[in-house]
Design a protein around this motif. Structure first.
Motif, PDB file in Angstrom:
ATOM      1  N   ALA A 226       0.755  -1.184  -0.068  1.00 29.14           N
ATOM      2  CA  ALA A 226      -0.093   0.144  -0.068  1.00 29.14           C
ATOM      3  C   ALA A 226       0.756   1.306  -0.020  1.00 29.14           C
ATOM      4  CB  ALA A 226      -0.947  -0.047   1.147  1.00 29.14           C
ATOM      5  N   GLU A 227       1.900   1.345   0.863  1.00 28.91           N
ATOM      6  CA  GLU A 227       3.056   2.387   0.866  1.00 28.91           C
ATOM      7  C   GLU A 227       3.694   2.774  -0.549  1.00 28.91           C
ATOM      8  OE1 GLU A 227       4.280   4.107   3.673  1.00 28.91           O
ATOM      9  OE2 GLU A 227       3.921   2.636   5.331  1.00 28.91           O
ATOM     10  N   ALA A 228       3.782   1.429  -1.263  1.00 31.60           N
ATOM     11  CA  ALA A 228       4.385   1.666  -2.499  1.00 31.60           C
ATOM     12  C   ALA A 228       3.320   2.229  -3.671  1.00 31.60           C
ATOM     13  CB  ALA A 228       4.928   0.412  -2.740  1.00 31.60           C
ATOM     14  N   VAL A 229       2.167   1.931  -3.325  1.00 32.83           N
ATOM     15  CA  VAL A 229       1.163   2.228  -4.264  1.00 32.83           C
ATOM     16  C   VAL A 229       0.881   3.958  -4.111  1.00 32.83           C
ATOM     17  CG1 VAL A 229      -1.350   2.193  -4.820  1.00 32.83           C
ATOM     18  CG2 VAL A 229       0.216   0.132  -4.685  1.00 32.83           C
ATOM     19  N   ILE A 230       1.048   4.273  -2.731  1.00 29.90           N
ATOM     20  CA  ILE A 230       0.784   5.784  -2.338  1.00 29.90           C
ATOM     21  C   ILE A 230       1.986   6.729  -3.007  1.00 29.90           C
ATOM     22  CG2 ILE A 230       0.890   7.447  -0.357  1.00 29.90           C
ATOM     23  CD1 ILE A 230      -0.734   4.816   1.074  1.00 29.90           C
ATOM     24  N   TRP A 231       3.081   5.940  -2.884  1.00 28.34           N
ATOM     25  CA  TRP A 231       4.364   6.433  -3.429  1.00 28.34           C
ATOM     26  C   TRP A 231       4.107   6.830  -5.016  1.00 28.34           C
ATOM     27  CZ3 TRP A 231       7.429   4.757  -7.219  1.00 28.34           C
ATOM     28  CH2 TRP A 231       8.606   5.162  -7.542  1.00 28.34           C
ATOM     29  N   PHE A 232       3.808   5.530  -5.597  1.00 26.03           N
ATOM     30  CA  PHE A 232       3.470   5.838  -7.275  1.00 26.03           C
ATOM     31  C   PHE A 232       2.505   6.618  -7.376  1.00 26.03           C
ATOM     32  CE2 PHE A 232       0.574   4.214 -10.417  1.00 26.03           C
ATOM     33  CZ  PHE A 232       1.267   4.142 -11.372  1.00 26.03           C
ATOM     34  N   GLN A 233       1.375   7.088  -6.607  1.00 25.57           N
ATOM     35  CA  GLN A 233       0.445   7.921  -7.000  1.00 25.57           C
ATOM     36  C   GLN A 233       1.026   9.339  -6.899  1.00 25.57           C
ATOM     37  OE1 GLN A 233      -2.979   6.370  -4.575  1.00 25.57           O
ATOM     38  NE2 GLN A 233      -3.558   5.269  -6.446  1.00 25.57           N
ATOM     39  N   ALA A 234       2.161   9.644  -6.430  1.00 23.79           N
ATOM     40  CA  ALA A 234       2.564  11.112  -6.252  1.00 23.79           C
ATOM     41  C   ALA A 234       3.758  11.258  -7.509  1.00 23.79           C
ATOM     42  CB  ALA A 234       3.159  11.150  -4.779  1.00 23.79           C
ATOM     43  N   ARG A 235       3.784  10.309  -8.204  1.00 20.88           N
ATOM     44  CA  ARG A 235       4.825  10.359  -9.207  1.00 20.88           C
ATOM     45  C   ARG A 235       4.298  11.020 -10.402  1.00 20.88           C
ATOM     46  NH1 ARG A 235       9.775  10.174  -7.997  1.00 20.88           N
ATOM     47  NH2 ARG A 235       9.988   9.743 -10.145  1.00 20.88           N
ATOM     48  N   GLU A 236       4.972  11.943 -10.964  1.00 19.55           N
ATOM     49  CA  GLU A 236       4.301  12.439 -12.425  1.00 19.55           C
ATOM     50  C   GLU A 236       4.971  11.611 -13.448  1.00 19.55           C
ATOM     51  OE1 GLU A 236       4.773  16.576 -14.647  1.00 19.55           O
ATOM     52  OE2 GLU A 236       5.865  16.238 -13.026  1.00 19.55           O
ATOM     53  N   ARG A 237       4.301  10.934 -14.269  1.00 21.62           N
ATOM     54  CA  ARG A 237       4.508  10.060 -15.285  1.00 21.62           C
ATOM     55  C   ARG A 237       4.525  10.974 -16.644  1.00 21.62           C
ATOM     56  NH1 ARG A 237       2.056   4.427 -15.308  1.00 21.62           N
ATOM     57  NH2 ARG A 237       3.923   3.816 -16.133  1.00 21.62           N
ATOM     58  N   ARG A 238       5.548  11.220 -17.190  1.00 20.36           N
ATOM     59  CA  ARG A 238       5.560  12.024 -18.469  1.00 20.36           C
ATOM     60  C   ARG A 238       5.758  11.397 -19.691  1.00 20.36           C
ATOM     61  NH1 ARG A 238       8.383  15.583 -14.557  1.00 20.36           N
ATOM     62  NH2 ARG A 238      10.466  14.746 -15.100  1.00 20.36           N
ATOM     63  N   PHE A 239       6.280  10.104 -19.805  1.00 16.52           N
ATOM     64  CA  PHE A 239       6.228   9.323 -20.926  1.00 16.52           C
ATOM     65  C   PHE A 239       7.215  10.030 -22.239  1.00 16.52           C
ATOM     66  CE2 PHE A 239       2.634   7.754 -18.699  1.00 16.52           C
ATOM     67  CZ  PHE A 239       3.002   6.363 -18.452  1.00 16.52           C
ATOM     68  N   GLY A 240       8.102  10.791 -21.791  1.00 19.95           N
ATOM     69  CA  GLY A 240       8.826  11.328 -22.692  1.00 19.95           C
ATOM     70  C   GLY A 240       8.277  12.792 -23.130  1.00 19.95           C
ATOM     71  N   GLY A 241       7.059  13.153 -22.795  1.00 19.77           N
ATOM     72  CA  GLY A 241       6.483  14.564 -23.175  1.00 19.77           C
ATOM     73  C   GLY A 241       6.668  15.439 -22.024  1.00 19.77           C
ATOM     74  N   LEU A 242       5.961  16.570 -21.989  1.00 16.26           N
ATOM     75  CA  LEU A 242       6.208  17.364 -20.882  1.00 16.26           C
ATOM     76  C   LEU A 242       4.989  17.466 -19.970  1.00 16.26           C
ATOM     77  CD1 LEU A 242       7.410  20.510 -23.019  1.00 16.26           C
ATOM     78  CD2 LEU A 242       8.877  19.116 -21.588  1.00 16.26           C
ATOM     79  N   SER A 243       5.374  17.930 -18.637  1.00 17.44           N
ATOM     80  CA  SER A 243       4.228  17.700 -17.565  1.00 17.44           C
ATOM     81  C   SER A 243       3.122  18.961 -18.066  1.00 17.44           C
ATOM     82  CB  SER A 243       4.724  18.072 -16.306  1.00 17.44           C
ATOM     83  OG  SER A 243       5.072  19.309 -16.216  1.00 17.44           O
ATOM     84  N   GLY A 244       1.888  18.577 -17.238  1.00 18.04           N
ATOM     85  CA  GLY A 244       0.849  19.447 -17.747  1.00 18.04           C
ATOM     86  C   GLY A 244       0.801  20.767 -17.056  1.00 18.04           C
TER      87      GLY A 244
END
Ligand code: IPE
Ligand code: IPE
Ligand code: MG
Length: 245
Positions: A226-244
């Motif tokens: 659960a802690e790892a999933v919470i950490w994951f949910q705070a990540r910003e995934r960009r897939f090579g693009g730019l953040s919103g």
């Protein structure tokens, strides 16, 4: 059942769950050594965690999970350890059937598990058959798995199929992998503090978020997932693009 605590459950955003969480279950030997126990007992303890983690995935309603259980390179370990591991797999592929049925888990395998002893292969195939209609979680176990070997297998297969060069694309390669039809992992968790991939899902982790914890695998419980999933949910995934932002 090892349940995720209420306080952690409240922190999870159920609209943004990872589709697929993969695990490199590492550190069984070190866990045992620290306690003055034989490595084999670490592997036995590690199985209990695999159970906790499967229950945690089901509780979180995550749809795909992969557990790295035995690599193509693990044959290089001393004979005694390899045969002890085979005995542990043997017992667990027979005993854990109910766990999969009760939790609605569908089993699949990644790797050349058919090179394992015949009785183990038979119980795995039975388990795949009896769980084939389960819908809560698709659980892949990577057994006698090596990612470079998987890629070689795909190349051979597409050559044998007479594929033309212009037909080769990402989708064609993905469809010929052991993992065909599974979404790529969103989150990869490795226990025991090692920052390496150890020949696991090289193709599939192109944009996966990596979570490394110092805990040894036998210490990694449903709450840690659960802690790892919470950490994951705070990540910003960009897939090579730019953040919103
Ligand atoms: C992972 O634990 C289990 C398998 C590779 C089968 P290890 O056996 O690698 O434990 P360490 O890394 O030696 O502590
Ligand atoms: C990776 O762990 C394989 C599994 C967890 C099954 P290893 O312990 O074999 O990896 P290395 O040798 O530390 O890279
Ligand atoms: Mg290891």
């Amino acid at each position: 059942m090892d349940k995720i605590s209420d306080s952690l459950m409240k922190k999870i955003d159920f609209t943004r769950l990872p589709n697929h969480v993969a695990f490199i279950m590492d550190g069984n030997g070190r866990w045992a050594k620290k306690r003055g126990l034989p490595r084999v007992l670490g592997h036995r303890e590690g199985i209990k965690n695999a159970v906790s983690v499967v229950e945690g995935l089901v509780q979180l309603k995550i749809k795909n999970g992969t557990l790295y259980a035995f690599s193509t390179e693990n044959w290089a370990r001393p004979k005694d350890e390899v045969s002890a591991l085979m005995n542990i797999f043997r017992e667990n592929f027979i005993l854990k059937k109910d766990l999969l049925i009760e939790n609605g888990v569908k089993l699949r395998l990644l790797g050349e598990y058919r090179e394992f002893p015949e009785d183990i292969v038979k119980s795995i195939d039975e388990m795949i058959e009896v769980t084939k209609n389960n819908k809560n979680l698709e659980l892949a176990i990577a057994l006698n798995y090596g990612s470079r070997q998987e890629i070689i297998r795909v190349v051979k297969k597409i050559i044998e199929d007479g594929t033309k060069p212009e037909e080769v694309d990402i989708d064609l390669i993905s469809r010929n992998m052991y993992s065909a039809g599974m979404p790529d992992p969103d989150l990869l968790i490795r226990t025991s503090g090692e920052f390496r991939i150890s020949n696991f899902l090289l193709w599939q982790v192109a944009y996966t978020e990596f979570y490394i914890t110092e805990k040894y695998w036998p210490q990694f419980k449903a709450d840690d997932l659960a802690e790892a999933v919470i950490w994951f949910q705070a990540r910003e995934r960009r897939f090579g693009g730019l953040s919103g932002k």
